[in-house]
Design a protein around this motif. Structure first.
Motif, PDB file in Angstrom:
ATOM      1  N   LYS A   4       0.805  -1.216   0.000  1.00 42.68           N
ATOM      2  CA  LYS A   4       0.000   0.000   0.000  1.00 42.68           C
ATOM      3  C   LYS A   4       0.842   1.272   0.000  1.00 42.68           C
ATOM      4  CE  LYS A   4      -4.101  -1.959   2.254  1.00 42.68           C
ATOM      5  NZ  LYS A   4      -4.983  -1.905   3.448  1.00 42.68           N
ATOM      6  N   ILE A   5       2.060   1.187   0.517  1.00 41.72           N
ATOM      7  CA  ILE A   5       2.872   2.408   0.597  1.00 41.72           C
ATOM      8  C   ILE A   5       3.794   2.583  -0.613  1.00 41.72           C
ATOM      9  CG2 ILE A   5       2.842   2.351   3.116  1.00 41.72           C
ATOM     10  CD1 ILE A   5       5.769   1.423   2.994  1.00 41.72           C
ATOM     11  N   GLN A   6       3.700   1.690  -1.594  1.00 43.83           N
ATOM     12  CA  GLN A   6       4.621   1.792  -2.726  1.00 43.83           C
ATOM     13  C   GLN A   6       4.392   3.050  -3.558  1.00 43.83           C
ATOM     14  OE1 GLN A   6       7.423  -0.191  -3.046  1.00 43.83           O
ATOM     15  NE2 GLN A   6       6.526  -0.666  -1.034  1.00 43.83           N
ATOM     16  N   LEU A   7       3.142   3.457  -3.730  1.00 47.81           N
ATOM     17  CA  LEU A   7       2.889   4.667  -4.515  1.00 47.81           C
ATOM     18  C   LEU A   7       3.498   5.902  -3.855  1.00 47.81           C
ATOM     19  CD1 LEU A   7       1.694   6.206  -6.867  1.00 47.81           C
ATOM     20  CD2 LEU A   7      -0.539   6.181  -5.719  1.00 47.81           C
ATOM     21  N   PRO A   8       3.216   6.176  -2.572  1.00 50.51           N
ATOM     22  CA  PRO A   8       3.859   7.355  -1.959  1.00 50.51           C
ATOM     23  C   PRO A   8       5.375   7.197  -1.855  1.00 50.51           C
ATOM     24  CG  PRO A   8       2.604   6.110  -0.320  1.00 50.51           C
ATOM     25  CD  PRO A   8       2.221   5.576  -1.653  1.00 50.51           C
ATOM     26  N   LEU A   9       5.857   5.977  -1.570  1.00 47.80           N
ATOM     27  CA  LEU A   9       7.303   5.783  -1.435  1.00 47.80           C
ATOM     28  C   LEU A   9       8.018   6.037  -2.757  1.00 47.80           C
ATOM     29  CD1 LEU A   9       9.865   4.850  -0.013  1.00 47.80           C
ATOM     30  CD2 LEU A   9       9.212   2.486  -0.539  1.00 47.80           C
ATOM     31  N   GLN A  10       7.528   5.434  -3.830  1.00 46.32           N
ATOM     32  CA  GLN A  10       8.193   5.597  -5.116  1.00 46.32           C
ATOM     33  C   GLN A  10       8.034   7.023  -5.661  1.00 46.32           C
ATOM     34  OE1 GLN A  10       7.840   2.423  -7.992  1.00 46.32           O
ATOM     35  NE2 GLN A  10       7.392   0.903  -6.413  1.00 46.32           N
ATOM     36  N   THR A  11       6.930   7.662  -5.333  1.00 45.43           N
ATOM     37  CA  THR A  11       6.767   9.066  -5.729  1.00 45.43           C
ATOM     38  C   THR A  11       7.802   9.942  -5.028  1.00 45.43           C
ATOM     39  OG1 THR A  11       4.389   8.738  -6.094  1.00 45.43           O
ATOM     40  CG2 THR A  11       5.159  11.006  -5.839  1.00 45.43           C
ATOM     41  N   LEU A  12       8.024   9.687  -3.734  1.00 50.33           N
ATOM     42  CA  LEU A  12       9.055  10.432  -3.003  1.00 50.33           C
ATOM     43  C   LEU A  12      10.451  10.109  -3.529  1.00 50.33           C
ATOM     44  CD1 LEU A  12       7.679  10.193   0.654  1.00 50.33           C
ATOM     45  CD2 LEU A  12       7.782  12.225  -0.811  1.00 50.33           C
ATOM     46  N   PHE A 110      13.095   7.741 -13.202  1.00 48.86           N
ATOM     47  CA  PHE A 110      11.678   7.912 -13.560  1.00 48.86           C
ATOM     48  C   PHE A 110      11.074   6.629 -14.109  1.00 48.86           C
ATOM     49  CE2 PHE A 110       8.500   8.673 -16.855  1.00 48.86           C
ATOM     50  CZ  PHE A 110       7.529   9.344 -16.129  1.00 48.86           C
ATOM     51  N   SER A 111      11.804   5.911 -14.970  1.00 56.27           N
ATOM     52  CA  SER A 111      11.231   4.732 -15.623  1.00 56.27           C
ATOM     53  C   SER A 111      11.025   3.574 -14.658  1.00 56.27           C
ATOM     54  CB  SER A 111      12.121   4.286 -16.784  1.00 56.27           C
ATOM     55  OG  SER A 111      13.400   3.909 -16.340  1.00 56.27           O
ATOM     56  N   VAL A 112      11.617   3.644 -13.469  1.00 58.17           N
ATOM     57  CA  VAL A 112      11.449   2.573 -12.480  1.00 58.17           C
ATOM     58  C   VAL A 112      10.009   2.533 -11.978  1.00 58.17           C
ATOM     59  CG1 VAL A 112      12.211   1.647 -10.265  1.00 58.17           C
ATOM     60  CG2 VAL A 112      13.862   2.751 -11.802  1.00 58.17           C
ATOM     61  N   GLY A 113       9.512   3.665 -11.534  1.00 56.35           N
ATOM     62  CA  GLY A 113       8.164   3.721 -10.969  1.00 56.35           C
ATOM     63  C   GLY A 113       7.062   3.464 -11.976  1.00 56.35           C
ATOM     64  N   VAL A 114       7.189   4.027 -13.189  1.00 55.33           N
ATOM     65  CA  VAL A 114       6.119   3.833 -14.179  1.00 55.33           C
ATOM     66  C   VAL A 114       6.068   2.388 -14.639  1.00 55.33           C
ATOM     67  CG1 VAL A 114       6.061   6.204 -15.007  1.00 55.33           C
ATOM     68  CG2 VAL A 114       7.635   4.594 -16.065  1.00 55.33           C
ATOM     69  N   THR A 115       7.141   1.628 -14.422  1.00 54.99           N
ATOM     70  CA  THR A 115       7.146   0.204 -14.729  1.00 54.99           C
ATOM     71  C   THR A 115       6.608  -0.610 -13.559  1.00 54.99           C
ATOM     72  OG1 THR A 115       9.055   0.458 -16.190  1.00 54.99           O
ATOM     73  CG2 THR A 115       8.604  -1.752 -15.367  1.00 54.99           C
ATOM     74  N   SER A 116       6.956  -0.200 -12.353  1.00 54.15           N
ATOM     75  CA  SER A 116       6.602  -0.978 -11.160  1.00 54.15           C
ATOM     76  C   SER A 116       5.170  -0.744 -10.671  1.00 54.15           C
ATOM     77  CB  SER A 116       7.581  -0.625 -10.030  1.00 54.15           C
ATOM     78  OG  SER A 116       7.162  -1.156  -8.792  1.00 54.15           O
ATOM     79  N   GLY A 136       6.228  13.463  -8.993  1.00 49.85           N
ATOM     80  CA  GLY A 136       7.559  13.536  -8.399  1.00 49.85           C
ATOM     81  C   GLY A 136       8.453  14.530  -9.108  1.00 49.85           C
ATOM     82  N   ASN A 137       8.010  14.985 -10.296  1.00 53.16           N
ATOM     83  CA  ASN A 137       8.699  16.094 -10.971  1.00 53.16           C
ATOM     84  C   ASN A 137       8.856  17.296 -10.038  1.00 53.16           C
ATOM     85  OD1 ASN A 137       8.664  14.597 -13.286  1.00 53.16           O
ATOM     86  ND2 ASN A 137       7.028  15.745 -14.280  1.00 53.16           N
ATOM     87  N   LEU A 138       8.028  17.323  -9.012  1.00 51.98           N
ATOM     88  CA  LEU A 138       8.077  18.427  -8.051  1.00 51.98           C
ATOM     89  C   LEU A 138       9.477  18.591  -7.458  1.00 51.98           C
ATOM     90  CD1 LEU A 138       6.282  20.514  -6.569  1.00 51.98           C
ATOM     91  CD2 LEU A 138       5.932  18.791  -4.784  1.00 51.98           C
ATOM     92  N   GLY A 139      10.265  17.511  -7.505  1.00 45.57           N
ATOM     93  CA  GLY A 139      11.628  17.592  -6.993  1.00 45.57           C
ATOM     94  C   GLY A 139      12.444  18.671  -7.683  1.00 45.57           C
ATOM     95  N   THR A 140      12.196  18.875  -8.964  1.00 44.50           N
ATOM     96  CA  THR A 140      12.917  19.931  -9.685  1.00 44.50           C
ATOM     97  C   THR A 140      12.513  21.306  -9.162  1.00 44.50           C
ATOM     98  OG1 THR A 140      11.230  19.913 -11.434  1.00 44.50           O
ATOM     99  CG2 THR A 140      13.170  18.542 -11.770  1.00 44.50           C
TER     100      THR A 140
END
Length: 502
Positions: A4-12, A110-116, A136-140
């Protein structure tokens, strides 16, 4: 709980990766005060991180399927420790180029999360999920805003070293909270590439992402120094305006994914590239800061929506090869951020203004709009073709003179005739001889009067067997009301007649 936490974790994770990725461009107004960087090399130094940030997306997308996102994120952040430290002690343009090149790994994740992440959700939510992750682009934006503020107080070198702490935190977080049991996909890389490289949709999506994400990256690395040099803004003010561009584009990305889950993705892309075309024309006119801000924010709006929509389309078109396709498409998007700053700088050195560069963006966006329209109508034709090919009723289409121009597989199944055997011939080759001449006269009278005829008719298969059809013949007319083709749809009802007789 871990799933359940993979979406927020990978986004961060993506936030952290992108924060590191744009370190050099965000701090360039400070770095060039200590390191002599020729004006014609500025764009190169800020664009170099995009190279590996683009090319490495292909293998990272593939290996994310092979080993899982947890392992790839941990390794990526460990490897990033070295170029970040190297940049913090840089004292030459060569150091910046070398460190910046390997800094690109921060953008490659970036390609890690969109695949996972799509593995954890039904396909009806893939657009929104990938949109959230893409935020996660917000990091920029965080780096573009915060790094200049910190550098003003502590210097750019110490500011860069603070990111070593950030990377250490995320290495630990992924070690403990990453999903060790993520579903793995073991299809060989070459096999996946062979399965997609001839598909035109892969390259069209790559072009679209080249423009949408590429422009996002290009403006992110180009705006801080440009606003200072061209409009003579304060360095912190330029950072804030760049952060505003990034925040808007990032906020629109999940909205674009959400919209793509509910509306036709290609229609949304028509809107995206329409806005791009107009906005780039405005920027090409070398406007005041007010109009320049409007043009940039319009591009941010459409870029964010476009980024979200495109990664809804990838798993839709490529379910089995999503890992490698995500890598290729996202790599093309990254490369789209590498070339524009270099081209803009080159054109400025030649012409003294940026108009031609922005006009080129407008023309490419217009070409993309045309391609999206083509994909939309081609998709409709493909659906119609699939319906015809998979329906159990036999279908034949003739020109207005009565020559057969097309039949479907069910036609061959029922009659025994292959398409090449009947193309160019008259449908009377199917006649059984049981109907009278008057029957056919009444049939054509009905078609001329009502536009169709429907009823039972005896016809003959290729092997000579007679069978009873239920046949519908329709006249196909153009906008002027003239008949251009005739279409017949039929089914074999002989067995029904036999059962009824019994």
């Amino acid at each position: 709980m871990i799933r359940k936490i993979q979406l927020p974790l990978q986004t961060l994770n993506l936030v952290a990766g992108f924060m590191v990725w744009v370190l050099i461009s965000s701090l360039m107004p400070f770095i060039k005060e200590d390191i002599n960087i020729p004006a014609d090399k500025l764009a190169l130094v800020t664009a170099v991180p995009v190279i590996l940030g683009s090319l490495l997306r292909i293998p990272l997308g593939y290996y994310a399927n092979q080993f899982g996102a947890r392992i790839i994120f941990i390794l990526s952040f460990i490897l990033l420790l070295f170029p970040v430290y190297y940049i913090s002690i840089a004292d030459s343009i060569t150091d910046l180029l070398i460190g910046g090149l390997f800094l690109g790994l921060g953008g490659a994740v970036f390609s890690v999360g969109v695949t996972s992440l799509p593995k954890y959700y039904p396909k009806e939510r893939h657009g929104f999920v990938n949109g959230i992750y893409g935020a996660g682009n917000l990091g920029t934006a965080i780096t573009a805003f915060a790094a200049p503020v910190v550098a003003t107080k502590f210097g750019w070198s110490l500011t860069v070293q603070i990111y070593l702490v950030l990377l250490g935190i995320f290495i630990a977080v992924n070690f403990f909270f990453g999903d060790k049991k993520e579903v793995k996909v073991q299809t060989p890389l070459l096999e996946q590439i062979k399965g997609v490289y001839k598909n035109e949709k892969l390259w069209l999506l790559s072009l679209f992402y080249f423009i949408t994400f590429g422009s996002f990256v290009a403006f992110t690395i180009y705006l801080p120094n440009f606003l200072v040099a061209h409009f003579e803004l304060d360095k912190v003010d330029a950072g804030l305006r760049t952060a505003g561009f990034i925040v808007l584009a990032t906020a629109m990305r999940p909205i674009g994914g959400w919209l793509a889950d509910r509306f036709h993705s290609l229609i949304l892309l028509m809107f995206v590239f329409g806005v791009y075309t107009i906005s780039a024309v405005i920027l090409s006119l070398s406007p005041s800061i007010t109009w320049y801000t409007f043009g940039c924010l319009s591009i941010a709006l459409s870029a964010g929506i476009g980024n979200g929509v495109i990664f809804k389309l990838v798993p839709m078109y490529f379910q089995k090869q999503a890992g490698i396709v995500n890598g290729i498409v996202s790599a093309m998007g990254g490369l789209g951020g590498f070339f524009p700053p270099l081209i803009l700088t080159l054109l400025f050195n030649i012409t003294g203004h940026y108009a031609i560069g922005f006009m080129a963006l407008s023309e490419v966006a217009l070409a993309s709009l045309i391609l999206v329209v083509w994909m939309y109508f081609q998709g409709k034709m493909e659906i119609a073709s699939q319906v015809i090919d998979h329906t159990i009723e036999g279908i034949l289409v003739t020109d207005k003179s009565g020559k057969i121009i097309s039949v479907n597989p069910a036609f061959t199944e029922i009659t025994g005739y292959k398409e090449e055997e009947v193309t160019g011939k008259n449908p009377n080759i199917l006649k059984s001889g049981k109907q009278t001449k008057g029957f056919y006269q009444d049939l054509w009278t009905s078609i001329e009067k009502n536009g169709f005829w429907q009823g039972e008719i005896w016809n003959c298969r290729k092997d000579g067997e007679e069978y009873l059809q239920w046949l519908t013949i329709s006249a196909i007319k153009n906008d002027a009301g003239d008949v251009v083709q005739y279409a017949g749809m039929f089914s074999d009802i002989s067995s029904h007649r036999v059962k009824k007789a019994k």
